[in-house]
Design a protein around this motif. Structure first.
Motif, short mmCIF file in Angstrom:
data_model
loop_
_atom_site.label_atom_id
_atom_site.label_comp_id
_atom_site.label_asym_id
_atom_site.label_seq_id
_atom_site.Cartn_x
_atom_site.Cartn_y
_atom_site.Cartn_z
N SER A 46 12.79 -95.54 1.49
CA SER A 46 11.98 -94.37 1.81
C SER A 46 10.61 -94.54 1.18
O SER A 46 10.43 -95.26 0.20
CB SER A 46 12.65 -93.11 1.25
N MET A 47 9.64 -93.91 1.77
CA MET A 47 8.31 -93.89 1.17
C MET A 47 7.60 -92.64 1.65
O MET A 47 8.08 -91.93 2.53
CB MET A 47 7.52 -95.15 1.53
N LEU A 48 6.43 -92.36 1.07
CA LEU A 48 5.68 -91.19 1.48
C LEU A 48 5.26 -91.33 2.94
O LEU A 48 4.90 -92.42 3.39
CB LEU A 48 4.44 -91.04 0.60
N GLN A 49 5.29 -90.21 3.64
CA GLN A 49 4.91 -90.23 5.05
C GLN A 49 3.50 -90.81 5.23
O GLN A 49 3.24 -91.61 6.11
CB GLN A 49 4.97 -88.80 5.60
N LYS A 50 2.59 -90.41 4.32
CA LYS A 50 1.21 -90.86 4.54
C LYS A 50 1.06 -92.35 4.28
O LYS A 50 0.16 -92.98 4.80
CB LYS A 50 0.24 -90.05 3.69
N THR A 51 1.96 -92.91 3.52
CA THR A 51 1.92 -94.35 3.30
C THR A 51 2.24 -95.09 4.60
O THR A 51 1.59 -96.05 4.97
CB THR A 51 2.94 -94.74 2.23
N ARG A 52 3.28 -94.57 5.30
CA ARG A 52 3.64 -95.18 6.59
C ARG A 52 2.46 -95.11 7.56
O ARG A 52 2.09 -96.09 8.19
CB ARG A 52 4.82 -94.46 7.21
N VAL A 53 1.88 -93.90 7.66
CA VAL A 53 0.75 -93.72 8.57
C VAL A 53 -0.39 -94.64 8.18
O VAL A 53 -1.00 -95.29 9.02
CB VAL A 53 0.30 -92.25 8.59
N ILE A 104 -2.95 -85.04 6.16
CA ILE A 104 -1.49 -85.05 6.04
C ILE A 104 -1.06 -84.12 4.91
O ILE A 104 -0.11 -83.36 5.04
CB ILE A 104 -0.99 -86.49 5.83
N THR A 105 -1.82 -84.16 3.82
CA THR A 105 -1.48 -83.24 2.72
C THR A 105 -1.64 -81.80 3.19
O THR A 105 -0.80 -80.94 2.91
CB THR A 105 -2.39 -83.50 1.51
N GLY A 106 -2.74 -81.55 3.91
CA GLY A 106 -3.01 -80.19 4.35
C GLY A 106 -1.92 -79.64 5.24
O GLY A 106 -1.48 -78.50 5.08
N ILE A 107 -1.45 -80.43 6.19
CA ILE A 107 -0.53 -79.86 7.17
C ILE A 107 0.91 -79.94 6.68
O ILE A 107 1.76 -79.18 7.11
CB ILE A 107 -0.68 -80.55 8.53
N ASN A 108 1.21 -80.86 5.78
CA ASN A 108 2.60 -81.07 5.42
C ASN A 108 3.00 -80.34 4.15
O ASN A 108 4.13 -80.39 3.74
CB ASN A 108 2.84 -82.57 5.23
N THR A 109 2.03 -79.68 3.52
CA THR A 109 2.34 -78.99 2.28
C THR A 109 2.38 -77.50 2.53
O THR A 109 1.41 -76.93 3.03
CB THR A 109 1.25 -79.27 1.23
#
Lengths: 261, 611, 512
Positions: free
Chosen positions: B337-344, B384-389
């Protein structure tokens, strides 16, 4: 002094002077908003006369001939065409428009109709002619302007010169007494200009009354009975071609000729 | 019908413009004007009669609707905060005002630095004022108007009519004199402030669980912030005009464009974050990852844009793409697993690497490419932080985000993401590679064939089914994804229209200069295509904005739900949805209408229509 | 000969010096595409298996069997408000969508045309009124407008037997709108057949009259003749329509014959049609690539298109024989049913009146409601329809105005210079050209109105989306419901774009 250059009957040969007036403009004025395009034009065109109107762009030449068949409405002065006065009377406007043919700089053919339908449209619906007869006339006219084989094509398939010849045939199909030409060769490639001018010369030889706005000096010198020089909405000089080019009366005309010749 | 046809052809002949005005009669007298424009012929007079009846009847009906006895406009006044920002805590409102202030300041800066100064002729101003006055007078006279409002309408109408007609009479050649933009801006700001302080509009609000509904002047909590907002709007404009000669214009313009693209994301973030939020996590996780990607990715890209690098660069790019895809596959199967924004970020880095040869060149070009990457990393991590938090604000009644704000937020994010997606799909659809073309065509036509509401239903109720166990998506994020995918298809169609308008000669000239296919696309074709498609894209943006109202149906607490459901079920205002809906219509109208006016003037400025 | 040599030598040259795979543009191009395709298809496949697994873990197996099961829901309106199966409920919803779409398209076109023409008028008031109409309505979201209409209509007043505005004829209340209805009575089909015959006669009369005008000139009498023939026939056939009752027998025979086709024969016919279509397409495609100098060199893309056509036909054949043999028997049965229904419309004992009308009624009782006699629009349908029509009309008006103004000014001038009257110029020069410009965006608006009927769910009207949603909420068959929505709307969209594209292709202006 100046009045003599711009007298509407100036430079008329005795033969022309004896004929009837076809078009008579007296004190015609026209504004577009604040801009005055015509500042009191007096002009007479005789029967079977070929009159060429010259002048720098923006001098009001096109506006003048567009006023003659009321595509533009003049605001002051009188215009009489073949004895009919141009007023707001719809009957007069319709009558004049069916007697005066017009050829445009941009051809203005109807792109959704074939060449043949372009030519027969007005004869059938305005003159109420039989289609058979109208088509026969149309084919004869196409023969006359030299493109009989293009009858069933659409305007978009023709070259510029061919389109302009179709436009001339379309106007002729209404059997007009007068033909107005608004810079008919300005939108054409050089090699196509002569084919259109040849058709116009033929027309002039056949005795059509013509008012031609053009920049083709050769045509003007060869075909015109009289030349009119306009500048800034005024008629500056009316003269016969020989005198116009060799010994113009007005300094403005001299300047203009020196710039273009 | 015949009368209309007759008029129609008359108007065509005049080229659709007003009849020529002779210089000796600049202002027509009203009787002659009416004769020319209303009673020029029998048919015309008949038409005038019909329209007087229809318009009068409609106005009567509409005034009756607005001032119906059962309407309680206090419902809107009291709930104004609920409508615009839902349950946002009042003590944190300073952040909303701060964000609005930033936006207004940016508007002023943009106007100053892009030389946007629409001016209006005195004649137009006079005509508009007298028209407004006349309408107001008619409303005042109508029997449907309640007697209290009648006086107000009559006074306002008389004032405006007198001002308008007076201006027209007093000023010589009013069509040649213009009111400048700064004057209009100043007048606007002062009128808003004067209205807030001097007009007794009454106090309406919820305070401590009780409804306050009393006369008098507006609340200080309303008029003070608005005064400051107007001060910012006007002050920043004049300040910017003053300092403009001293500043380099180009960098400021670039900054402003960047602000309009990325700034709202920052403001949304600002509004939703608690001041006591987890800075630790930001310092230890968010920022290091962003810097890491920016630096390492930047270094790789700097190397990859070296001219004449050859196949090795392509191999590296493909390897990066492989890693990026593997990350997603691993997420689905739970390998790691990893942070979503890392994948993007990995995926975007791979795409940048693939495109690198296109931008290879001298040092300055390479630095600019790396700069673009750093900007994308920064923006992407914000987004990503804005929409996912979810908000860390302490709010008693969830959901935290709602009202008009949610419409604006959805609109902004959807436009931001669907634009690049749509551009890529438009390119794929016009590409010569058949499989790409077929895939793009199928996607675009499929999406365009179905209604938005079914897509929203699909994403809001079914997306969780498609995800492996353990992965979840907030409902808002699901709606956002569905809406973006929907909007991208329409954006693609608009851009495709622009792409098709680029002449063949442009392609041939680029090929003759030795540009590669991607260089041709990016440097020659796309800029021309986008320019042509701007009017359509703005139209699409307006449609997207209006359609944000559909999130009401899938259960979001947007503007429309508040007006139609929430207010109407409050005990004080049971069944008051007509006033709420009228208010919502007015707000949507103001926004959509200003957008379409702005797009029209942009169109004229770019000269798109005249080509 | 020389020309034959050159490509050969160059291809031999190419074969000798084939670049390595990772530098070969031709290979890379296809490699990238296939990778992308595999990725997309793989992701979709993975997601769908995941969804099926998730559903089955929750005890739901996605499928279509439940469509035949009981619906257990009640519809607000439609052809069947208490449907006995889920499938029937969805079908009723679809019919509601289609009805609303068709009525909406007709009304918004009429309104949009009127407003668009008023917008062009040089009557100042008409012009301003039209521009206010357009600018107000198109800048308010359609959903907001629909909800506004619903609020306005539901607050309009309770239904009572003597309610107006025209008591007994037109009734508007919070229950909706009701007015007199004209419906097809028993004699209609006989009458329609006879009117069809009259139409054929009119066609030939018009043709000969127009030919006469073309030969002899003057004004054609075709318009007057059409009105006369059709008018007289309509009246005469109104009374004598039972004379074509004998048509029932041959129609019955066709129905029997159609029903007697064995299934393999139908499968063979359909397969032949699919194969024929593919072959025909490829043949026409090759013809379009033929130049005077012979067949042009085909690109990869061209081969791809032809292979695509072939695969499509092959898929159709496989579907017909292997996966879905029921399709053929369905065509046989429903075809037979269709002819049977047609046959039933004729025959003896049919009344002589083609059309009949009824006034609206109001049922008495504690909860007054509209009776079944009149034409009735429930308050939900009325709100939806008003919202859709006003919103769409504002766009159509702009399209029509734009289309007419887009016809170059020179065209109007040329027509005027030729002496055509204003109405002649409009009919023969401007409108034919404007129509071409208007058609594609108009088709788009028709598509929009069809898709926007799905907003019915916001007012609680039972359309296919609302019915599907409430069914899926009960049995969790989201996947099937979603597929049905997609198929329904795609079918509508395809039909409309097919019609628009056909008209467009016919109207295209020939350019070089």
């Amino acid at each position: 002094m100046t009045a003599s250059f711009t007298d509407p009957n100036a430079a008329l040969s005795p033969e022309l002077a004896a004929r009837d007036d076809m078009i008579n403009c007296r004190g015609v004025k026209k504004w577009f908003g604040d801009f005055q395009a015509l500042k009191g034009v007096d002009l007479t065109v005789k029967d079977r006369e070929v009159m060429v109107v010259l002048g720098p762009s923006g001098s009001g030449k096109s506006t003048l001939i567009r006023c003659i068949n009321r595509l533009e409405v003049h605001q002051e002065g009188d215009i009489t065409v073949d004895g009919i006065e141009l007023t707001n009377d719809l009957r007069n406007i319709d009558k004049i428009r069916s007697e005066v043919g017009m050829v445009f700089q941009q051809f203005n053919l109807f792109p959704h109709l074939t060449v043949l339908d372009n030519i027969t449209l007005a004869p059938i619906w305005v003159r109420k002619k039989a289609r058979v007869e109208a088509e026969a006339t149309a084919r004869a006219l196409l023969e006359r302007v030299g493109i009989p084989e293009q009858a069933d094509k659409f305007p978009g398939q023709l070259s510029g010169g061919q389109q302009q010849r179709v436009a001339i045939a379309r106007s002729l199909a209404m059997e007009p007494k007068i033909m107005l030409f608004d810079e008919p060769t300005s939108a054409l490639d050089p090699e196509m200009i002569s084919e259109v001018l040849d058709v116009m010369k033929g027309l002039a030889d056949s005795g059509m009354t013509m008012v031609v706005v053009t920049h083709e000096m050769g045509f003007a010198r060869e075909v015109a009975d009289r030349l009119v020089f306009m500048e800034e909405g005024n008629v500056v000089e009316i003269n016969e071609p020989g005198a116009f080019f060799t010994n113009p009366n007005s300094d403005r005309t001299k300047l203009f000729l020196s710039q273009i010749l | 019908m015949a009368a209309i046809q007759d008029d129609l052809s008359m108007n065509l002949e005049a080229g659709g413009v007003a009849p020529d005005v002779r210089p000796d009669t600049p202002v027509k007298d009203p009787v002659q004007w009416m004769k020319e424009n209303l009673f020029s012929s029998v048919g015309n007079a008949l038409l005038t009669g019909v329209f007087v009846a229809v318009l009068g009847g409609l106005l009567w009906w509409f005034v009756g609707l607005v001032f119906k006895d059962s309407n309680d406009w206090d419902a809107v006044a009291t709930n104004i905060r609920l409508l615009f920002s839902f349950n946002y805590p009042a003590e944190q409102y300073i952040r909303v005002w701060f964000s609005l202030g930033m936006l207004l300041g940016a508007v002023s800066l943009t106007a100053a630095f892009f030389d946007i100064n629409p001016s209006m002729s005195v004649r137009k101003l006079g005509i508009n004022a007298s028209g407004l006055g006349a309408t107001s007078l008619i409303v005042g006279v109508l029997p449907a108007t309640p007697s209290g409002a009648r006086i107000v309408f009559l006074i306002i109408g008389a004032l405006f009519l007198a001002a308008g007609v007076g201006t027209l009479q007093a000023v010589d050649e009013p069509h040649k004199k213009f009111v400048s933009f700064p004057t209009m801006l100043l007048t606007f700001g002062l009128s808003v402030v004067a209205f807030a302080w001097l007009v007794p509009i009454g106090r309406n609000e919820f305070a401590n669980g009780a409804v306050i509904d009393e006369g008098g002047f507006a609340n200080p909590s309303t008029k003070i912030p608005w005064t400051i907002m107007m001060a910012i709007l006007v002050g920043v404009y004049f300040l910017a005009r003053a300092v403009k000669p001293m500043l380099p214009v180009k960098p400021v313009q670039t900054f402003l464009i960047t602000f309009w693209v990325a700034g709202p994301a920052f403001l949304i973030f600002l509004v939703l974050r608690d001041p006591t939020f987890d800075y630790d996590r930001v310092l230890k996780v968010d920022i290091p990852w962003a810097i890491g990607f920016a630096v390492v990715g930047g270094a790789i890209l700097y190397w990859l844009t070296k001219p004449m690098l050859g196949e090795i660069g392509r191999l590296v790019a493909v390897a990066l793409l492989g890693v990026a895809v593997l990350n997603w596959v691993a997420a689905f199967f739970g390998w790691w697993s990893m942070l979503q924004k890392t994948r993007v970020s990995f995926l975007v880095l791979a795409l940048f690497a693939l495109a690198a040869p296109t931008f290879a060149g001298e040092k300055s070009a390479r630095v600019r490419y790396v700069g673009a990457w750093v900007a994308v990393v920064a923006l992407g991590h914000w987004l990503i932080t804005g929409i996912n938090t979810t908000s860390t604000l302490d709010i008693a009644a969830p959901p935290f985000l709602g009202g008009f704000t949610i419409s604006l937020v959805i609109f902004y994010y959807v436009m931001l993401v669907s634009f690049p997606l749509g551009a890529i799909m438009a390119l794929a659809r016009t590409s010569t590679l058949p499989i790409f073309r077929v895939m793009a065509t199928v996607y675009i036509e499929f999406i365009r064939g179905i209604p938005l509401i079914t897509v929203l239903f699909f994403f809001s109720s079914m997306v969780s089914l498609f995800l492996p166990n353990g992965m979840d998506l907030s409902e808002l994020a699901a709606i956002f994804i569905g809406y973006t995918l929907f909007s991208a298809a329409y954006v693609a169609e608009n851009i495709r229209g622009g792409l098709q308008s680029v002449r063949r000669g442009q392609f041939e000239a680029s090929d003759a200069l030795g540009l590669t296919t991607s260089q041709r696309t990016i440097f020659v074709v796309l800029p021309q295509a986008l320019r042509v498609s701007i009017p359509n894209l703005v139209g699409q943006a307006i449609a997207t904005f209006k359609e944000t109202s559909l999130i009401f149906i899938v259960g979001a607490f947007d503007f429309l739900r508040v007006a139609n459901v929430s207010i109407a079920s409050q005990p004080d205002y049971l069944g008051q949805n007509l006033v709420g809906l009228l208010f919502v219509s007015a707000v949507y109208w103001v926004f959509a209408y200003s957008m379409s006016r702005a797009s029209r003037s942009l169109e004229t400025k770019l000269g798109v229509g005249s080509r | 000969m020389a020309t034959a040599q050159v490509p050969q030598s160059s291809s031999a040259h190419a074969a000798q010096q084939r670049p390595p795979l990772w530098r070969d543009a031709g290979v890379l191009k296809w490699f990238a595409q296939i990778v992308a395709l595999v990725l997309v298809v793989g992701t979709l496949w993975f997601l769908s298996t995941e969804a099926v697994d998730n559903l089955e873990a929750g005890g739901i197996s996605p499928g279509t069997e439940w469509l035949n099961g009981p619906a257990n829901i009640q519809l607000s309106e439609g052809i069947d408000t208490v449907p006995n199966s889920a499938g029937r409920a969805l079908w009723s919803g679809m019919v509601t969508n289609l009805r609303l779409a068709v009525i909406g398209i007709i009304l918004s076109t009429i309104l949009g045309l009127a407003v668009g023409l008023a917008r062009l008028s040089n009557n100042w008031l008409a012009n301003k009124a039209a521009s206010i109409f357009i600018e107000t309505l198109r800048n308010i979201p359609v959903l907001v407008q629909i909800l506004l209409w619903l609020t306005i209509l539901t607050s309009i007043g309770a239904l009572t037997p003597d309610r107006g505005p025209i008591s007994g004829w037109l009734i508007i209340s919070q229950k909706g709108v009701s007015g007199p209805r004209i419906f097809l009575a028993d004699g209609f089909y006989q009458w329609a057949v006879l009117m069809g015959l009259a139409g054929v006669v009119t066609y030939f009369v018009r043709k000969s009259l127009n030919a006469k005008r073309d030969r002899e000139g003057g004004t054609s009498q075709a318009g007057k003749a059409t009105v006369a023939i059709m008018g007289v026939s309509a009246v005469v056939f109104w009374f004598i329509n039972p004379i074509v009752g004998f048509l029932g027998t041959p129609l019955q025979a066709i129905s029997d014959g159609w029903g007697g086709i064995p299934q393999p024969v139908m499968q063979a016919i359909l397969s032949a049609l699919a194969a024929g279509a593919a072959v025909n397409w490829i043949r026409r495609f090759l013809n379009s690539r033929r130049t005077p100098a012979g067949l042009a060199k085909l690109t990869d893309d061209d081969y791809f298109r032809m292979i695509f056509a072939g695969i499509a036909a092959l898929l159709a054949v496989i579907v017909l024989w292997r996966w879905w043999p029921g399709l053929s028997s369905w065509i046989i049965n429903s075809g037979s049913d269709f002819w049977q229904v047609a046959a039933d419309k004729f025959g003896d004992g049919r009344g002589a009146r083609p059309l009949d009308g009824m006034k609206p009624t109001v049922s008495e009782g504690r909860f007054a409601n509209y009776g079944p006699t009149g034409w009735t629009l429930t308050v939900f349908a009325a709100a939806l329809l008003f919202g859709l029509v006003f919103y769409t009309a504002s766009f159509i008006a702009e399209i029509i105005r734009g289309g007419i103004l887009a016809v170059a000014k020179g065209q109007t001038e040329a027509a005027a210079a030729l002496g055509l009257s204003r109405s002649q110029a409009l009919r023969k020069v401007i409108l034919p050209q404007a129509f071409r410009i208007v058609m594609p965006p108009l088709g788009n608006q028709y598509l929009n109105i069809t898709k926007n009927t799905s907003l019915a769910i916001a007012v609680g009207l039972s359309d296919v989306v609302q019915v599907g949603q409430s069914l899926a909420n009960k049995n969790n068959q989201f996947l099937t419901v979603f597929a049905i929505w997609m198929l329904f709307y795609l079918a509508c969209s395809l039909t409309i774009s097919l019609i628009v594209n056909t008209i467009n292709a016919r109207l295209a202006i020939v350019e070089r």
